[in-house]
Design a protein around this motif. Structure first.
Motif, short mmCIF file in Angstrom:
data_model
loop_
_atom_site.label_atom_id
_atom_site.label_comp_id
_atom_site.label_asym_id
_atom_site.label_seq_id
_atom_site.Cartn_x
_atom_site.Cartn_y
_atom_site.Cartn_z
N GLN A 84 11.43 -30.03 148.01
CA GLN A 84 12.08 -30.95 147.05
C GLN A 84 13.07 -31.89 147.69
O GLN A 84 13.94 -32.42 147.01
CB GLN A 84 12.78 -30.14 145.95
CG GLN A 84 11.86 -29.25 145.13
CD GLN A 84 10.88 -30.04 144.27
OE1 GLN A 84 10.61 -31.22 144.52
NE2 GLN A 84 10.31 -29.40 143.26
N GLU B 20 11.58 -24.95 146.44
CA GLU B 20 11.70 -24.40 145.08
C GLU B 20 10.47 -23.55 144.78
O GLU B 20 9.33 -24.04 144.93
CB GLU B 20 11.81 -25.56 144.09
CG GLU B 20 12.14 -25.11 142.69
CD GLU B 20 12.40 -26.32 141.78
OE1 GLU B 20 13.34 -27.08 142.05
OE2 GLU B 20 11.62 -26.49 140.84
N ARG C 13 15.79 -22.08 143.96
CA ARG C 13 15.87 -22.98 145.12
C ARG C 13 16.44 -22.27 146.34
O ARG C 13 17.36 -21.48 146.20
CB ARG C 13 16.74 -24.18 144.79
CG ARG C 13 16.04 -25.12 143.82
CD ARG C 13 16.83 -26.38 143.59
NE ARG C 13 15.93 -27.41 143.08
CZ ARG C 13 16.03 -28.71 143.37
NH1 ARG C 13 16.98 -29.14 144.14
NH2 ARG C 13 15.16 -29.57 142.87
N ARG C 14 15.87 -22.54 147.47
CA ARG C 14 16.39 -22.00 148.72
C ARG C 14 16.60 -23.13 149.70
O ARG C 14 15.88 -24.12 149.67
CB ARG C 14 15.35 -21.09 149.40
CG ARG C 14 15.23 -19.73 148.86
CD ARG C 14 14.02 -19.12 149.56
NE ARG C 14 13.50 -18.02 148.82
CZ ARG C 14 13.79 -16.75 149.08
NH1 ARG C 14 14.58 -16.45 150.07
NH2 ARG C 14 13.27 -15.79 148.36
N SER C 15 17.55 -22.92 150.62
CA SER C 15 17.78 -23.90 151.69
C SER C 15 17.14 -23.37 152.96
O SER C 15 17.41 -22.24 153.36
CB SER C 15 19.27 -24.05 151.97
OG SER C 15 19.94 -24.25 150.77
N ILE D 252 15.05 -28.26 150.97
CA ILE D 252 15.14 -27.54 149.70
C ILE D 252 13.73 -27.10 149.29
O ILE D 252 12.84 -27.93 149.14
CB ILE D 252 15.72 -28.45 148.59
CG1 ILE D 252 17.08 -29.01 149.01
CG2 ILE D 252 15.81 -27.69 147.27
CD1 ILE D 252 17.56 -30.16 148.14
#
Ligand code: BT5
Length: 274
Positions: A244, A255, A261-263, A253
């Motif tokens: 994203q 999703e 959401r994760r980084s 990012i």
């Protein structure tokens, strides 16, 4: 036309004076360390940086015998056809923002190659420039930091210019390209080098003046996988989700199906759908 149709141009060593002419770099005080052949320009730049070399010193070689990618991968570096360079940077950035150098360089590199192509190049997070799905350039940044500051960053760039398909090893042909392959015309390496240094100088100045936010829009505009389903390989783990965009600090990012959401700070991203 094939690579052998322009031996004079492809076999000419770099004329660094020509590359310097009209350079006008402001942020980077460019000084070249030139090698007809070397193991890896990144390794030599690191050695120089450890010995106090200044920001803007550039190791550049006509060929590399041990050109490096990330994670121990190799970078094919045949003589006299492409650009292989490593720039010593001493950015005023907190270590947590060191990855922004890679993102900044991707914007600069995409702008440089865009000037020599008709179609737009894309950025593949975090470090590739791709055209028509094939890799045109790669970036390898290596940073030396203590807890408070970045001591130096080696910004290594490999950019395929006059690299004919018939000169590439078979495994590389389906996944890599060059300016020559894309346009059918050989390009003067000095012109690309000059433009690349100018673009890096400008983008690096922007990064230092206003942070990555100032470059982010241009990065996002070229981001190849926005909204697409990807697999992220993190060494021992694999994550699947939709890419994203990037965070202000440069993390990808991701999703998942549930909207979580994760980084992703580092990893290999592979698209799962066309
Ligand atoms: C990169 O790694 O893309 C970073 C490449 C950085 C190379 C420069 S050259 C100057 C400086 N000195 C060095 O020693 N290195 C830097 P990575 O994302 O790990 O991609 C590596 C993969 O790209 C390989 O496994 C191949 O699949 C592919 N590859 C290798 N050589 C290539 C080439 N010349 N053009 C396009 N793709 C290539």
């Amino acid at each position: 036309m094939s690579a052998s149709d322009f031996p004079a141009l492809s076999a000419t060593p770099l004329d660094l004076e020509r590359a310097r002419a009209g350079l006008g770099a402001r942020r980077l005080d460019v000084k070249f360390h030139y090698f007809p052949s070397i193991g890896s320009t990144n390794s030599e730049a690191r050695r120089l940086a450890e010995n106090g070399a200044a920001e803007g010193e550039i190791v550049i070689a006509e060929a590399q015998s041990q050109g490096r990618g990330r994670l121990g991968r190799a970078w094919e570096s045949p003589p006299l056809a492409n650009l292989y360079l490593s720039i010593i940077l001493r950015p005023h950035l907190p270590p947590v923002h060191a990855p922004q150098i890679t993102l900044m360089a991707a914007v600069a590199l995409a702008e440089t190659v865009g000037a020599f192509l008709t179609g737009p190049p894309a950025i593949k997070w975090p470090n590739d420039i791709v055209v028509d799905g094939k890799k045109l350039a790669g970036i390898l940044t290596e940073a030396a930091c203590d807890s408070a500051r970045v001591e130096y960053v080696i910004l290594g760039i490999g950019l395929n210019l006059n690299y004919g398909a018939d000169s590439m090893p078979a495994f590389l042909r389906p996944r890599a390209t060059s300016i020559f392959q894309l346009t059918g015309q050989p390009v003067a390496r000095e012109s690309v080098l000059r433009r690349l240094i100018q673009d890096l100088d400008r983008c690096y100045g922007e990064l230092e003046a206003s942070g990555f936010e100032g470059l982010r829009e241009r990065w996002e505009a070229r981001f190849v996988w926005r909204g697409r389903l990807v697999r992220v390989e993190l060494g021992d783990r694999v994550l699947i989700g939709r890419a994203q965009g990037i965070e202000p600090g440069g993390a990808l990012i991701l999703e998942d199906d549930e909207g979580q959401r994760r980084s992703i700070v580092a990893g290999d991203v592979i698209p799962l759908e066309i």
